[in-house]
Structures are given as structure tokens and as C-alpha cells.
Design a protein around this motif. Sequence first.
Motif, PDB file in Angstrom:
ATOM      1  N   VAL A 171      30.334  25.505  50.515  1.00 36.93           N
ATOM      2  CA  VAL A 171      31.285  26.177  51.587  1.00 36.93           C
ATOM      3  C   VAL A 171      30.199  26.605  52.677  1.00 36.93           C
ATOM      4  O   VAL A 171      29.009  26.756  52.297  1.00 36.93           O
ATOM      5  N   ASP A 172      30.649  27.015  53.800  1.00 35.67           N
ATOM      6  CA  ASP A 172      29.809  27.366  54.918  1.00 35.67           C
ATOM      7  C   ASP A 172      30.164  28.798  55.412  1.00 35.67           C
ATOM      8  O   ASP A 172      29.753  29.348  56.291  1.00 35.67           O
ATOM      9  N   GLY A 173      31.129  29.418  54.466  1.00 34.54           N
ATOM     10  CA  GLY A 173      31.688  30.694  54.832  1.00 34.54           C
ATOM     11  C   GLY A 173      32.440  31.260  53.572  1.00 34.54           C
ATOM     12  O   GLY A 173      32.677  30.697  52.875  1.00 34.54           O
ATOM     13  N   ILE A 174      32.474  32.527  53.522  1.00 33.05           N
ATOM     14  CA  ILE A 174      33.194  33.419  52.674  1.00 33.05           C
ATOM     15  C   ILE A 174      34.444  34.263  53.419  1.00 33.05           C
ATOM     16  O   ILE A 174      34.222  35.091  54.414  1.00 33.05           O
ATOM     17  N   VAL A 175      35.755  34.188  52.798  1.00 34.40           N
ATOM     18  CA  VAL A 175      36.831  35.010  53.034  1.00 34.40           C
ATOM     19  C   VAL A 175      37.272  35.655  51.969  1.00 34.40           C
ATOM     20  O   VAL A 175      37.316  34.979  50.730  1.00 34.40           O
ATOM     21  N   ALA A 176      37.458  37.063  51.902  1.00 33.40           N
ATOM     22  CA  ALA A 176      37.595  37.931  50.943  1.00 33.40           C
ATOM     23  C   ALA A 176      38.891  38.735  51.057  1.00 33.40           C
ATOM     24  O   ALA A 176      38.865  39.517  52.342  1.00 33.40           O
ATOM     25  N   VAL A 177      39.934  38.630  50.318  1.00 29.70           N
ATOM     26  CA  VAL A 177      41.116  39.604  50.516  1.00 29.70           C
ATOM     27  C   VAL A 177      41.321  40.474  49.406  1.00 29.70           C
ATOM     28  O   VAL A 177      41.116  39.990  48.318  1.00 29.70           O
ATOM     29  N   GLY A 178      41.488  41.775  49.691  1.00 31.72           N
ATOM     30  CA  GLY A 178      41.542  42.698  48.633  1.00 31.72           C
ATOM     31  C   GLY A 178      40.780  43.936  48.780  1.00 31.72           C
ATOM     32  O   GLY A 178      40.723  44.553  49.964  1.00 31.72           O
ATOM     33  N   GLY A 179      40.552  44.913  47.726  1.00 33.90           N
ATOM     34  CA  GLY A 179      39.960  45.948  47.972  1.00 33.90           C
ATOM     35  C   GLY A 179      38.563  46.046  47.808  1.00 33.90           C
ATOM     36  O   GLY A 179      37.878  45.090  48.078  1.00 33.90           O
ATOM     37  N   GLY A 180      37.799  47.037  47.227  1.00 29.61           N
ATOM     38  CA  GLY A 180      36.445  47.108  47.092  1.00 29.61           C
ATOM     39  C   GLY A 180      35.872  45.963  46.144  1.00 29.61           C
ATOM     40  O   GLY A 180      34.640  45.669  46.210  1.00 29.61           O
ATOM     41  N   SER A 181      36.715  45.692  45.146  1.00 29.84           N
ATOM     42  CA  SER A 181      36.072  44.639  44.137  1.00 29.84           C
ATOM     43  C   SER A 181      35.711  43.279  44.736  1.00 29.84           C
ATOM     44  O   SER A 181      34.648  42.744  44.683  1.00 29.84           O
ATOM     45  N   THR A 182      36.815  42.834  45.410  1.00 31.30           N
ATOM     46  CA  THR A 182      36.465  41.588  46.421  1.00 31.30           C
ATOM     47  C   THR A 182      35.478  41.660  47.278  1.00 31.30           C
ATOM     48  O   THR A 182      34.858  40.629  47.594  1.00 31.30           O
ATOM     49  N   THR A 183      35.435  42.810  48.095  1.00 30.56           N
ATOM     50  CA  THR A 183      34.471  43.007  49.136  1.00 30.56           C
ATOM     51  C   THR A 183      33.058  43.117  48.675  1.00 30.56           C
ATOM     52  O   THR A 183      31.970  42.387  49.251  1.00 30.56           O
ATOM     53  N   GLY A 184      33.078  43.691  47.395  1.00 31.66           N
ATOM     54  CA  GLY A 184      31.846  43.634  46.657  1.00 31.66           C
ATOM     55  C   GLY A 184      31.246  42.370  46.372  1.00 31.66           C
ATOM     56  O   GLY A 184      30.026  42.026  46.640  1.00 31.66           O
ATOM     57  N   LEU A 185      32.232  41.761  45.764  1.00 28.71           N
ATOM     58  CA  LEU A 185      31.595  40.218  45.661  1.00 28.71           C
ATOM     59  C   LEU A 185      31.269  39.303  46.771  1.00 28.71           C
ATOM     60  O   LEU A 185      30.391  38.904  46.646  1.00 28.71           O
ATOM     61  N   SER A 186      32.202  39.434  47.757  1.00 22.96           N
ATOM     62  CA  SER A 186      31.736  38.882  48.764  1.00 22.96           C
ATOM     63  C   SER A 186      30.375  39.290  49.496  1.00 22.96           C
ATOM     64  O   SER A 186      29.541  38.376  49.854  1.00 22.96           O
ATOM     65  N   LYS A 187      30.082  40.530  49.244  1.00 24.06           N
ATOM     66  CA  LYS A 187      28.718  40.980  49.813  1.00 24.06           C
ATOM     67  C   LYS A 187      27.581  40.381  48.868  1.00 24.06           C
ATOM     68  O   LYS A 187      26.460  40.067  49.246  1.00 24.06           O
ATOM     69  N   ALA A 188      27.800  40.393  47.852  1.00 22.53           N
ATOM     70  CA  ALA A 188      26.843  39.950  46.574  1.00 22.53           C
ATOM     71  C   ALA A 188      26.448  38.450  47.087  1.00 22.53           C
ATOM     72  O   ALA A 188      25.338  38.111  46.866  1.00 22.53           O
ATOM     73  N   LEU A 189      27.663  37.740  47.358  1.00 19.47           N
ATOM     74  CA  LEU A 189      27.450  36.553  47.555  1.00 19.47           C
ATOM     75  C   LEU A 189      26.840  35.972  48.776  1.00 19.47           C
ATOM     76  O   LEU A 189      25.820  35.288  48.851  1.00 19.47           O
ATOM     77  N   ALA A 190      26.922  37.096  49.855  1.00 22.04           N
ATOM     78  CA  ALA A 190      26.570  36.766  51.223  1.00 22.04           C
ATOM     79  C   ALA A 190      24.849  37.093  51.041  1.00 22.04           C
ATOM     80  O   ALA A 190      24.013  36.503  51.577  1.00 22.04           O
ATOM     81  N   LEU A 191      24.555  38.173  49.989  1.00 28.63           N
ATOM     82  CA  LEU A 191      23.358  38.624  50.030  1.00 28.63           C
ATOM     83  C   LEU A 191      22.341  37.402  49.524  1.00 28.63           C
ATOM     84  O   LEU A 191      21.079  37.223  49.902  1.00 28.63           O
ATOM     85  N   ARG A 192      22.912  36.639  48.619  1.00 34.32           N
ATOM     86  CA  ARG A 192      22.339  35.660  47.888  1.00 34.32           C
ATOM     87  C   ARG A 192      22.303  34.228  48.540  1.00 34.32           C
ATOM     88  O   ARG A 192      21.449  33.496  48.429  1.00 34.32           O
TER      89      ARG A 192
END
Length: 642
Positions: free
Chosen positions: A86-107
Amino acid sequence: MRTFVYTSHPARVVFGSGTVGRLGEEVERLGCSRVLLLSSGPLAAAAGHVREALGGLLAAEFDGAAMHTPVEVTEQALEALRDAAVDGIVAVGGGSTTGLSKALALRTGLPQVILPTTYAGSEVTPVLGETRDGRKVTRSSPEILPETVVYDVDFTLTLPLSLTVTSGVNALAHAVEALYSAEANPVTDSQALDAISRIARALPRLAEDPADVEARADLLHAAWLAGTCLATVGMGLHHKLCHTLGGTFGLPHAETHTVVLPHAMAYNAPAVPDVMRRIADALGVPDAPSGVHDLVTSLGAPTSLRDLGMPGSGLARAAELATSTPYPNPRELTTDGIAELLAGAWHGRRPEGPPSTEAKLARLTEQVVASFAQAPDPRVRTLLGDLVRHLHTFVATNDVTDAEWQYAIDFLTRTGEICSPARQEFVLLSDTLGVSSAVDLLTNSRTPHTTPSAVLGPFYVEGPPDTPHGGDISKDLPGTSLWVDVRITDTGGAPVEDAVVDVWQSNEDGFYDVQLPDLEGPVLRGRLRTDAEGRITFWSILPSEYPIPGDGPVGRLLKATGRHPFRAPHLHFMVDAPGHRRLVTQLFVSGGAYLDSDTVFGVKDELVVDFAPQSGPTPDGRRVDGEWRRLDYTFRLAPLAE
């Protein structure tokens, strides 16, 4: 002068209802064509809407987001991301999915689009908290910040009330700690106070009606503002405690924020009393920490760490962890102090700091207001309650001293002592403060199609002498003769017969008869009755400008404040007619002095009329040498039914 540094974090925000429809456009705007959709099991319905909006842009999904962003879950999602190229991330939800998205983006460095379904606010922050081996570690980096946030109010409508409340208090915590952050600045201060006000306003409304769209929008707006504060300035004790409790003891994130916030505020309150006062004002409560606790309690949210599953045996360790690493906080952190804070939060006690003067005043005000609760007339009850609140606010806002209040009491005493049947100093006080005109304006606004009213003034006397049509109320006092020809009609223009019209005015030197003890009997005042055509006619003299009495408390007040005492020249009328509202008004002489600075603020443009100069024969044949004046006017009365 306040010294500060402000740094903004670039991000794109799309806010509204139905904004998920713009998701594909926002993804493509970031140059993405294959995205990974992150969600969790309970978000299947929301994920379905996002899946539909993405269409062919969706390449893969991962629905295993978990609280506190455990690294093992991140590694699973990272594998799915790489497998799908993939070349992008879309997250739907609260702090948990947002946190996961951030962790993936950081890596990976991939761009993110977040669709929040709660009010956590982390979607606009460059902060990531990850849990490894039972310990939560927080870091901040520009690579963590999502590029785009799509706020769709519709996605929050089905959020359960319990989660709505705790998530909203989580946002409240961001705003509160931003205000006493070492990096606080005017921009974040304004955002934080706005967020606090919106949250305090929205949560009780949602408790009554969880489907209130406007309240949902208000709360989501507040979450964005609070999250922006979190992104801009450093947080303090509260967030450190919550990360410790969540990462080490597995406590639920939003619920932990909800329980701890009032206790963390109470701990810091002695060090930042001004901040707590501003928070209290934004909440509409006398005391900020207890006010937050009371709000949480009223909404049925958790107030005890014990009820969240926190073991009592872990409190000492939590206090040690929370103080093991130095971090900015307005009050010095001590293990004993934090242990006491956590004990209060574990038991669910209401935080009770030393009552502030503001809190004491607020309680006093409400006690006085409550004392009128049994008044049989609800209007009296409302008026007295509001009067007390406004008086107490005036005293508090201006920090009135004993000497100042005693002077005010003495002033009112002197005002009462000078009153008599011929002089009403309290009316004069009301007039010069503009209160009489304010009441008059409100009264007149209720009958917009009638002649404007005006203040009664202090020189009206009951029972003026009956005067025949064409009579002379001046009784040959010196002055320019004035012929008055007045009609009284209803709002439709029909004449009002047998209306009682009282008239009174000053002499050419500006004095009323009650001010001139040497005059015999009433003069320049009279009572007439309208004929079948609704008319009255009489002779008088042209009224003059005059000073209000300066020998009493009101006159001395004007002199002490540099105000002149003059009234513009006018003629008073009081009209009573069966089936109609009483009209008290004045007609002002066009071109007269002080029309723009009348000392009782009684002049209205509609009541400034021509007292037209005349010469020669008079309407009733009376002989007048030289110039005389004529006043023609029609008064329109409001019916009682209006």
C-alpha cells in the motif's frame, strides 16, 4: 508582558456531516492509490461506510487495533501493510486505531487519513504512545502527525453514551492541561477555553438526547480544538498518570482520564489559581476540580479507579512510576503527594481543595437565591433571583469594599430622605442612570405600531386640575404662547373618545410648579378629555430646557461625575382610555437645546416635533401679540389585548 513561543503543526481538517463522501478525494490529494484500512471489531458498520467511500482505492484491511497500541499488534498490521504494497493508510475509529495508524506511519513514512469516531483528539497530534512489556512509552515526531483528518459528525451519532462521556472528558483533559503547560500561549489558551465551554455545554445535552446532532457537532469541534492544544504544548501530571495506569495496569484509556482528571486538577490547583479560575468560568462552576468531578458524576461516568479494575496494592507502584522521570508540571511532584492523589481517585472521592473566595461567593449567591424559592408569585421569584445574582456579580467583579458599599447605602438613604409628594428623587436617580429609559424602551418595543412612550419623570402630580377645551394651563405665566391641538386614535386611526389626557410642563425658566412654593395652586398642568373626534385643545407656553434638581443626592452625583443636569425642552402627556394601554410620553421641541445629551436619556427621534412659529390670528380668536407657537400631533394608543 507575556513571553511565549507558538508552533503550529500542519494538518488538513475536513469537518461536517457526510464528509466521508470526500474521503476518496482526500486520499488522492495525498497521491495515494492503494490504501490500508485500519479499524477494530466494534467498528464494522463505520468501516463499511469507509470501504464504500474508498472504492477501488482500498487495497487491504486490518481490524485488530487494540488499546494502548501494543507493539505486537503493530507488527501484525505492518505485515499486512507490506503484503499489500500500500501507499497510504486510512484509519476509522478512536484512539486505538489512530494510535495504530501513527505507529505504522512512523515505521513506513506513509501518509495518513484519519476518520475519528470518538472525541480523543489524538488524530491531530504528533504524539504516539506505545506499550511494550507492560510499560507505555510516549514519543513525539513530525512523522507521526496524520496529514488529513476527516471529521464526520454522522460517525459519532451511534457512539454509546458512556463512551461519549468518557471520550469527551478525555478531550477536556487535553484542554485543561494545555492551560497550565509550561509552553502555554495565547492561541492555545483561547482554543482550550473554547473547547472546555463546548464540552461542558454538549455533554449534558447528549445525556438527555444522545442523537442531538448539534451537540455532537459541538463536542467533535471541541475534540479537534483540544487535540490541537495537545499537539501544540506539552502535557503534565494528568497525562503522565493516565499513561502509567493504562500501560502498566491495563486500565481503559478514556475511562481512566475521566476518573483521574479532577484529582490531577486539584493537585495542581494551588500552583495555578488563575488557570483554575478561568477553567471554572468556562465550565460555569465556582471551583474547577470539584466542578469537573460533579459533571462526571451527573453524567453517570466512572469516578473510581477501583471500579475500573485498579488493584489497591498497585497504587504505591503507580506513584513511583509517575514520579520516576522528571517532566514539566506546575506543582512539584512528590511520591507521597501523587500517592494521596491516586488514593482519592481509587476511592472515588470528590476533590475538596481549600474553598476559593469565588466558590464561597457562588455558594452565598445561590443560598440567597434559594431563599426566595417559596415565593408564591413565580415572576417575583425570577426577578429577585436575577437581581441578587446581578448585584453579587457587580460586587465581586468590582471588588467592592466595605467603605464603598456603606457609601452606597448612605447615598440611597439620602435619596429616600429627600423624597416627598412633590419630589421623587428615586425616580430622578432611575432616570439619570438610564434605567427608566431602558424599561421604557422594552415597554415600547412590545407595541411597535403605537406612539413611543417616554419616562414619567419626577414631577408628575396626581389629580391635576380639570381643564376645558381651549383652556389655558399657564394661567398667564410669562412665555411664548403655545396652542396645542392633539388627536388620540387607535392603531387603525379611529378616534378615541373620552380619553383622559394629563399634561404638565416647566415654565420658561425651567421650573415646575412644585419647585416654586410661592405659586398659588397647580399651574402648567391640567387634565382634559377627548371629544368625539378624539381631540383636545388648550393654550400653554413654549417649554424650555431646564436642569433637574441639583440640591439632592442625584444632582451631586452628576456634578461629581462631570455630567450636566439639563433636560431638553418638552411637554409631558399621560393618556388613559378604556380598552387601551396607558401611554406616558413627551413631545420635544425640534431645534431645542440638549436634544442629543438629555440627562435622563429620554429623547426619541420620533418624539421630536415642530412647535411651529405662528403670527396673526389664532385658532380660537384669542388675541396674541407677536409670535406664538402651534403644536399639532396625533397619539396612537395600543389596545389592551396587545
